[in-house]
Design an enzyme around this catalytic site. Structure first.
Site, PDB file in Angstrom:
ATOM      1  N   CYS A  55       0.815  -1.222   0.000  1.00 52.66           N
ATOM      2  CA  CYS A  55       0.000   0.000   0.000  1.00 52.66           C
ATOM      3  C   CYS A  55       0.845   1.267   0.000  1.00 52.66           C
ATOM      4  CB  CYS A  55      -0.948   0.007   1.194  1.00 52.66           C
ATOM      5  SG  CYS A  55      -1.892  -1.501   1.331  1.00 52.66           S
ATOM      6  N   HIS A 110      -3.409   6.955   2.346  1.00 55.59           N
ATOM      7  CA  HIS A 110      -3.818   5.643   1.839  1.00 55.59           C
ATOM      8  C   HIS A 110      -5.200   5.325   2.399  1.00 55.59           C
ATOM      9  CE1 HIS A 110      -4.146   1.470   1.065  1.00 55.59           C
ATOM     10  NE2 HIS A 110      -3.821   1.085   2.285  1.00 55.59           N
ATOM     11  N   ASN A 148     -10.315  -0.616  -0.059  1.00 59.76           N
ATOM     12  CA  ASN A 148      -8.856  -0.429  -0.002  1.00 59.76           C
ATOM     13  C   ASN A 148      -8.214  -1.110  -1.209  1.00 59.76           C
ATOM     14  OD1 ASN A 148      -6.119  -0.753   0.488  1.00 59.76           O
ATOM     15  ND2 ASN A 148      -6.368  -1.370   2.629  1.00 59.76           N
TER      16      ASN A 148
HETATM   17  O1  UT7 Z   1      -3.914  -1.431   3.619  1.00 57.94           O
HETATM   18  C1  UT7 Z   1      -3.047  -2.147   4.413  1.00 57.94           C
HETATM   19  C2  UT7 Z   1      -3.082  -1.645   5.774  1.00 57.94           C
HETATM   20  N1  UT7 Z   1      -4.224  -2.214   6.454  1.00 57.94           N
HETATM   21  C3  UT7 Z   1      -4.834  -1.504   7.391  1.00 57.94           C
HETATM   22  O2  UT7 Z   1      -4.472  -0.361   7.612  1.00 57.94           O
HETATM   23  C4  UT7 Z   1      -5.896  -2.156   8.210  1.00 57.94           C
HETATM   24  C5  UT7 Z   1      -5.806  -1.672   9.636  1.00 57.94           C
HETATM   25  N2  UT7 Z   1      -6.755  -2.332  10.526  1.00 57.94           N
HETATM   26  C6  UT7 Z   1      -8.070  -2.028  10.489  1.00 57.94           C
HETATM   27  O3  UT7 Z   1      -8.521  -1.244   9.671  1.00 57.94           O
HETATM   28  C7  UT7 Z   1      -8.947  -2.656  11.546  1.00 57.94           C
HETATM   29  O4  UT7 Z   1      -8.150  -3.359  12.464  1.00 57.94           O
HETATM   30  C8  UT7 Z   1     -10.046  -3.608  10.973  1.00 57.94           C
HETATM   31  C9  UT7 Z   1     -11.080  -2.821  10.225  1.00 57.94           C
HETATM   32  C10 UT7 Z   1      -9.410  -4.648  10.062  1.00 57.94           C
HETATM   33  C11 UT7 Z   1     -10.758  -4.330  12.131  1.00 57.94           C
HETATM   34  O5  UT7 Z   1     -11.347  -3.363  13.003  1.00 57.94           O
HETATM   35  P1  UT7 Z   1     -11.048  -3.399  14.584  1.00 57.94           P
HETATM   36  O6  UT7 Z   1     -11.808  -2.285  15.172  1.00 57.94           O
HETATM   37  O7  UT7 Z   1      -9.544  -3.408  14.775  1.00 57.94           O
HETATM   38  O8  UT7 Z   1     -11.672  -4.790  14.990  1.00 57.94           O
HETATM   39  P2  UT7 Z   1     -11.065  -5.909  15.942  1.00 57.94           P
HETATM   40  O9  UT7 Z   1     -10.243  -6.838  15.132  1.00 57.94           O
HETATM   41  O10 UT7 Z   1     -10.422  -5.257  17.123  1.00 57.94           O
HETATM   42  O11 UT7 Z   1     -12.367  -6.646  16.413  1.00 57.94           O
HETATM   43  C12 UT7 Z   1     -13.338  -5.989  17.244  1.00 57.94           C
HETATM   44  C13 UT7 Z   1     -14.552  -6.888  17.424  1.00 57.94           C
HETATM   45  C14 UT7 Z   1     -14.186  -8.293  17.846  1.00 57.94           C
HETATM   46  O12 UT7 Z   1     -15.208  -8.746  18.719  1.00 57.94           O
HETATM   47  P3  UT7 Z   1     -14.996  -8.711  20.324  1.00 57.94           P
HETATM   48  O13 UT7 Z   1     -13.781  -9.524  20.576  1.00 57.94           O
HETATM   49  O14 UT7 Z   1     -14.787  -7.239  20.655  1.00 57.94           O
HETATM   50  O15 UT7 Z   1     -16.285  -9.265  20.836  1.00 57.94           O
HETATM   51  C15 UT7 Z   1     -14.260  -9.088  16.565  1.00 57.94           C
HETATM   52  O16 UT7 Z   1     -14.566 -10.439  16.769  1.00 57.94           O
HETATM   53  O17 UT7 Z   1     -15.245  -7.011  16.174  1.00 57.94           O
HETATM   54  C16 UT7 Z   1     -15.374  -8.405  15.831  1.00 57.94           C
HETATM   55  N3  UT7 Z   1     -15.259  -8.508  14.390  1.00 57.94           N
HETATM   56  C17 UT7 Z   1     -16.297  -8.371  13.563  1.00 57.94           C
HETATM   57  N4  UT7 Z   1     -17.598  -8.163  13.778  1.00 57.94           N
HETATM   58  C18 UT7 Z   1     -18.415  -8.066  12.709  1.00 57.94           C
HETATM   59  C19 UT7 Z   1     -14.142  -8.691  13.660  1.00 57.94           C
HETATM   60  N5  UT7 Z   1     -14.441  -8.694  12.346  1.00 57.94           N
HETATM   61  C20 UT7 Z   1     -15.784  -8.493  12.265  1.00 57.94           C
HETATM   62  C21 UT7 Z   1     -16.673  -8.387  11.196  1.00 57.94           C
HETATM   63  N6  UT7 Z   1     -17.968  -8.157  11.454  1.00 57.94           N
HETATM   64  N7  UT7 Z   1     -16.261  -8.465   9.908  1.00 57.94           N
END
Ligand code: UT7
Length: 327
Positions: free
Chosen positions: A122, A252, A283
């Protein structure tokens, strides 16, 4: 000792034109939730994404790169033969060699250009802008075509609810050529191989089919909102500018929450136009910054000659950014 003659070029370079190609298929969150256990509300809240663009079968990385590249050359008002160098940033070309760049150069009718691919995920577009700026100013080529192209739908594991909703397909291209005045600031770039496993695509040999992306989203999020926010500040300072000098911010397009956090860190005034292209694009990795740039110019939110700060960051972990005058 015989003296070696060295290449000399113009003092400054600039982005002459920008163009893009977006995957033709619109995949909204409702469709996404037929693949993963998620919801429209969760995806919007956590990322800002409402829908993403995926390529049709015939929209290969080659086809999308040629589409964006030919438009960029046309908009630059030059002939394809005037492009001396073509740099393509991609992680979606499933052949070690020849590069995608040589195929794109042939299709575009370039004349004997230096052509190669880079792998900087990216950050790849901003890495390549840094290279192109140096190539023009050193006199190695008068015009450089830079293309970021990805077909990440082919690298996406549709069973992985931690990544599937993020990625998209498209190509963004710029022509970089000589300038009478400064128009590309110093590139601030780097990498941290200690975090190589944080975003990964398995090696080809381990997979009969295309390998898929895996990502520790939380780690990338933390790194982007701390380390990269700081590097973005450095890119601004390297150009001798402060937040008040900026018209446009094009980060990005990884996550609107990362963008929000960067804005707080940078303290940009409200007058700065901020790209939110991810909302309807997703993305698209190496294509995301040029696509966002083209969209802002086409919508009239930004205009030619304005001062923009760009920053790319992703798998590696790698980052690169610079201040540019918009074409
Ligand atoms: O381009 C390359 C660079 N990439 C990036 O910059 C990506 C950077 N990371 C992100 O954008 C975020 O970490 C994500 C969008 C990928 C994920 O968001 P998050 O707020 O970090 O979610 P998380 O992994 O901390 O998960 C939070 C909660 C979890 O549940 P609990 O443990 O709080 O109950 C997950 O199980 O959300 C749950 N979860 C989902 N729920 C519904 C994880 N994925 C999903 C989903 N739908 N798709």
């Amino acid at each position: 000792m015989p003296q070696i003659k060295t290449a000399r070029g113009p003092e400054f370079s600039r982005i002459v034109s920008v163009a893009g190609h977006r995957g033709s298929r619109v995949v909204d969150n409702e469709e996404m939730c037929t693949y993963i256990d998620s919801s429209d509300e969760w995806i919007r809240q956590r990322t800002g994404i409402v829908e993403r663009r995926w390529a049709a079968e015939e929209e290969t990385p080659l086809a999308m790169a040629v589409s964006a590249g030919s438009k960029a050359i046309g908009r630059a008002g030059i002939r394809p033969e005037q492009i001396g160098t073509l740099i393509i940033s991609t992680v979606s070309h499933f052949q070690q060699t020849p590069s995608l760049a040589v195929h794109v150069a042939r299709e575009l009718g370039l004349n004997d250009p230096a052509a190669w691919d880079i792998s900087a995920a990216c950050a790849g577009f901003c890495y390549a802008v840094g290279q192109a700026d140096a190539i023009v100013r050193s006199g190695l080529s008068e015009h450089v075509l830079v293309i970021g192209v990805e077909k990440l739908s082919e690298l996406t594991d549709l069973k992985d609810r931690g990544t599937a909703f993020l990625f998209a397909d498209g190509a963004g291209a710029v022509v970089i050529g000589p300038s009478d005045e400064p128009a590309i600031g110093p590139t601030v770039w780097g990498s941290d191989g200690e975090q190589a496993s944080v975003i990964d695509v398995a090696s080809w040999e381990a997979n009969a089919a295309h390998p898929k992306i895996t990502m520790d989203g939380r780690s990338v999020f933390k790194w982007a909102t701390t380390h990269i926010a700081e590097k973005t500040k450095e890119a601004l300072a390297a150009a001798g500018l402060t937040a008040g000098d900026l018209d446009v911010f094009i980060p990005h397009q990884a996550n609107n929450r990362i963008t929000d956090s960067m804005l707080r860190h940078l303290g940009l005034p409200d007058s700065v136009v901020v790209s939110r292209d991810i909302t309807h694009m997703g993305n698209s990795s190496a294509a995301s910054v040029p696509l966002a740039m083209e969209a802002l110019l086409e919508s009239g939110e930004a205009t030619s000659g304005q001062t923009a700060l760009t920053i790319g960051f992703g798998a590696g972990l790698v980052y690169a950014g610079q201040v540019v005058r918009l074409p």
